[in-house]
Motif scaffolding. Structure first.
Motif, PDB file in Angstrom:
ATOM      1  N   GLY A   1       0.814  -1.203   0.000  1.00  0.00           N
ATOM      2  CA  GLY A   1       0.000   0.000   0.000  1.00  0.00           C
ATOM      3  C   GLY A   1       0.851   1.257   0.000  1.00  0.00           C
ATOM      4  N   ALA A   2       0.895   1.954  -1.140  1.00  0.00           N
ATOM      5  CA  ALA A   2       1.636   3.206  -1.236  1.00  0.00           C
ATOM      6  C   ALA A   2       0.797   4.330  -0.632  1.00  0.00           C
ATOM      7  N   MET A   3       1.317   4.961   0.408  1.00  0.00           N
ATOM      8  CA  MET A   3       0.598   6.031   1.101  1.00  0.00           C
ATOM      9  C   MET A   3       0.877   7.370   0.424  1.00  0.00           C
ATOM     10  N   LEU A   4      -0.152   7.933  -0.190  1.00  0.00           N
ATOM     11  CA  LEU A   4      -0.040   9.228  -0.848  1.00  0.00           C
ATOM     12  C   LEU A   4      -0.732  10.282   0.014  1.00  0.00           C
ATOM     13  N   THR A   5      -0.022  11.341   0.315  1.00  0.00           N
ATOM     14  CA  THR A   5      -0.547  12.383   1.189  1.00  0.00           C
ATOM     15  C   THR A   5      -1.373  13.395   0.384  1.00  0.00           C
ATOM     16  N   HIS A   6      -2.035  14.285   1.120  1.00  0.00           N
ATOM     17  CA  HIS A   6      -2.780  15.364   0.462  1.00  0.00           C
ATOM     18  C   HIS A   6      -1.831  16.217  -0.380  1.00  0.00           C
ATOM     19  N   LYS A   7      -0.640  16.453   0.131  1.00  0.00           N
ATOM     20  CA  LYS A   7       0.344  17.228  -0.628  1.00  0.00           C
ATOM     21  C   LYS A   7       0.762  16.486  -1.888  1.00  0.00           C
ATOM     22  N   ASN A   8       1.007  15.180  -1.781  1.00  0.00           N
ATOM     23  CA  ASN A   8       1.381  14.384  -2.949  1.00  0.00           C
ATOM     24  C   ASN A   8       0.357  14.534  -4.066  1.00  0.00           C
ATOM     25  N   LEU A   9      -0.910  14.302  -3.739  1.00  0.00           N
ATOM     26  CA  LEU A   9      -1.968  14.334  -4.750  1.00  0.00           C
ATOM     27  C   LEU A   9      -2.148  15.731  -5.334  1.00  0.00           C
ATOM     28  N   TYR A  10      -2.173  16.734  -4.454  1.00  0.00           N
ATOM     29  CA  TYR A  10      -2.391  18.105  -4.912  1.00  0.00           C
ATOM     30  C   TYR A  10      -1.257  18.569  -5.821  1.00  0.00           C
TER      31      TYR A  10
ATOM     32  N   VAL B   1      13.715   9.256  -8.446  1.00  0.00           N
ATOM     33  CA  VAL B   1      12.838  10.424  -8.493  1.00  0.00           C
ATOM     34  C   VAL B   1      12.809  11.108  -7.128  1.00  0.00           C
ATOM     35  N   ARG B   2      12.726  12.447  -7.150  1.00  0.00           N
ATOM     36  CA  ARG B   2      12.579  13.202  -5.909  1.00  0.00           C
ATOM     37  C   ARG B   2      11.614  14.357  -6.144  1.00  0.00           C
ATOM     38  N   GLY B   3      10.782  14.648  -5.135  1.00  0.00           N
ATOM     39  CA  GLY B   3       9.861  15.764  -5.277  1.00  0.00           C
ATOM     40  C   GLY B   3       8.689  15.655  -4.326  1.00  0.00           C
ATOM     41  N   PRO B   4       7.780  16.643  -4.344  1.00  0.00           N
ATOM     42  CA  PRO B   4       6.625  16.645  -3.450  1.00  0.00           C
ATOM     43  C   PRO B   4       5.585  15.586  -3.801  1.00  0.00           C
ATOM     44  N   ASN B   5       5.810  14.890  -4.888  1.00  0.00           N
ATOM     45  CA  ASN B   5       4.889  13.837  -5.334  1.00  0.00           C
ATOM     46  C   ASN B   5       5.249  12.462  -4.793  1.00  0.00           C
ATOM     47  N   VAL B   6       6.415  12.316  -4.193  1.00  0.00           N
ATOM     48  CA  VAL B   6       6.872  10.996  -3.743  1.00  0.00           C
ATOM     49  C   VAL B   6       6.138  10.590  -2.469  1.00  0.00           C
ATOM     50  N   MET B   7       5.674   9.357  -2.450  1.00  0.00           N
ATOM     51  CA  MET B   7       4.845   8.822  -1.369  1.00  0.00           C
ATOM     52  C   MET B   7       5.482   8.989   0.003  1.00  0.00           C
ATOM     53  N   LYS B   8       4.622   8.901   1.013  1.00  0.00           N
ATOM     54  CA  LYS B   8       5.086   8.922   2.397  1.00  0.00           C
ATOM     55  C   LYS B   8       5.787   7.614   2.749  1.00  0.00           C
TER      56      LYS B   8
END
Length: 516
Positions: free
Chosen positions: A190-199, A371-378
């Motif tokens: 289960g890849a945990m994607l945060t509100h920031k990741n999705l936005y 890859v690095r950035g605000p899109n990378v999962m928690k």
């Protein structure tokens, strides 16, 4: 800011703009936002709170949008699941994901009637009505089901909610979605994607693709899949565009939909483009499209060129993975595209190619794409070791081998893992092997991907048994335990499988035997 609050902002600034169209019906942003508020507050009234996990097991429909955004507004975590998964696949994710409530279709009630005894932590099943389900219900007394006390209707929850709901304060790092991806161990992670990741990924993808409020985006990819979730759902809604929901892909449906609504953007996997190219559709039917987007698998250069020549529309091929929300690259629209390339890095994301020492390699050299950035999962849910292996020094290791040229265009060379991509869906050999190994007569098994003219790749199995077993029996055995796209297309029986000196099965030797 998050996807739910951004939608609420659009509803205030442009309330009468069409948010989505579904089977001839449409809703404005004001109407959609009111529905999201009602559903979120209805969930809260029935005991769902911030941080609870809610599974979303529905097809492409307004139910998915309201369910996703309603849960997000409440601060609950959504676990999207493929509705065609088998009972074994479903129950594993629901248990591992600590799911408290399930949003599902009335057509799937018989399935959950069989499953719910094994899911003691799942307290509520929210049932969404469909025309076929209502028709079947006439001869199906749901009140007699043991599941019935846990059932609530989607409509009743909406009716008990408030259109003015605001919800709790959400943090960027709160987990918004857990996407289960097939794992090399045979069990999904289960890849945990945060509100920031999705936005951030939705906004950055939309900006890269120049989406705006005049766009009409066709959503026929499965909404539970991260490609559609970000590129054909969140990204357009982020920018006030209109989402045209198509429940099931067919060339005829796409031609009719694009022409009727004058759609401007279509997102699909290479298999879809191949079907559209081979169909007898009128070129005029797609003339309103300004852009096509391709992902999920590598697109053959010939297919890209032939499609663009026939329909006179650009295809921007990109790259992503669930753990990156998913987009990291797209072929740019404002400078030359390079067929065969996954394009250049999107804004706010970094891609690089490294060797086994994590050192960046020179242009043209093969290494692993990171890859690095605000899109990378928690991280992976309840899997700290796997998380530490996947994310090192804030870089996500994709497991894909790639090169980068002098102009910053990336190319996928091969998959470091043995993943098979069937019609855009990921299939890991180990997952299929585990199922076959559970058959009493199977001694050894190895699974590889082979070329398929329609689906890109197909699953092929090599099996060693201790008793004669018919191929049809093993295929039926798999069909009972795996989603349709994971079921092998063929099984070949061998006396023994090729191995190295340590006894490890050599999949590469099997591929060489097949000439792939």
């Amino acid at each position: 800011m998050n996807i739910s609050s951004q939608l609420a902002l659009t509803a205030k600034t442009n309330p009468m703009k069409e948010a989505y169209v579904f089977e001839g019906d449409s809703k404005t942003y004001a109407e959609l936002n009111a529905a999201i508020n009602a559903f979120a507050s209805g969930l809260e009234a029935m005991g769902i709170k911030k941080g609870d996990h809610i599974a979303l097991v529905v097809g492409n429909s307004p139910y998915f949008i309201v369910g996703l955004y309603g849960a997000a507004r409440l601060g609950a975590t959504v676990v999207p699941i493929n509705p065609i998964y088998t009972p074994d696949e479903l129950s594993y994710i629901l248990r591992d994901g600590d799911v408290k409530a399930v949003i599902t279709l009335d057509l799937l009630v018989p399935l959950f009637e069989k499953l719910h005894h094994y899911l003691p932590d799942t307290e509520t099943y929210i049932i969404c009505e469909t025309p076929d389900g209502k028709e079947k219900a006439k001869n199906f007394p749901v009140e007699q089901l043991s599941l019935f006390p846990k059932m609530k209707s989607f409509t009743s929850i909406m009716a008990n909610g408030s259109f003015m709901y605001e919800g709790p304060e959400l943090q960027d790092d709160d987990v918004a979605v857990i996407l289960y991806t097939s794992g090399t161990t045979g069990k999904p992670k289960g890849a945990m994607l945060t509100h920031k990741n999705l936005y951030r990924n939705a906004k950055d993808s939309a900006d890269f693709l120049k989406m705006n409020d005049s766009d009409k985006v066709v959503a026929t990819l499965p909404m539970f899949h991260v490609f559609c979730l970000t590129v054909a759902l969140n990204a357009p809604l982020m920018n006030g565009a209109t989402v045209i929901i198509v429940p099931r892909f067919s060339p005829q449906a796409i031609f009719e939909t694009v022409k009727k609504y004058e759609a401007t953007v279509f997102a699909g996997v290479p298999t879809m483009y191949n079907f559209l190219l081979q169909s007898q559709g009128d070129v005029e039917d797609l003339k309103s499209l300004r852009l096509c987007i391709s992902g999920g698998a590598s697109m053959p250069v010939a297919l890209l060129q032939n499609f663009e020549k026939k329909y006179q529309v650009i295809i921007s091929e990109g790259y992503g993975l669930s753990e990156a929300s998913p987009v990291t690259c797209f072929n740019p629209l404002d400078k030359p595209r390079k067929p065969g390339s996954i394009g250049t890095t999107i804004v706010n994301v970094e891609n690089k190619v490294v060797n086994e020492l994590a050192e960046e390699v020179a242009p043209g050299e093969v290494g692993e794409l990171v890859v690095r950035g605000p899109n990378v999962m928690k991280g992976y849910y309840k899997m700290p070791e796997e998380t530490a292996h996947a994310i090192r020094d804030n870089w996500l290791y994709t497991g894909d081998l790639a090169t980068m040229d002098d102009e910053g265009y990336f190319y996928i060379v091969d998959r470091k893992k043995d993943m098979i991509i069937v019609g855009g869906y990921n299939v890991y050999p180990r997952e299929v092997e585990e199922v076959l190994y559970s058959h009493e007569n199977v001694v050894e098994v190895a699974v590889v991907g082979v070329p398929d003219p329609e689906l890109g790749e197909a699953v092929k199995c090599f099996v060693v048994t201790d008793q004669p077993v018919a191929q049809v029996e093993l295929l039926a055995y798999c069909a009972e335990r795996l989603a349709k796209y994971k079921v092998p297309s063929s099984i070949e029986f061998l006396e023994e499988l090729p191995k190295n000196t340590t006894g490890k099965i050599l999949r590469r030797a099997l591929k060489e035997k097949l000439g792939v």
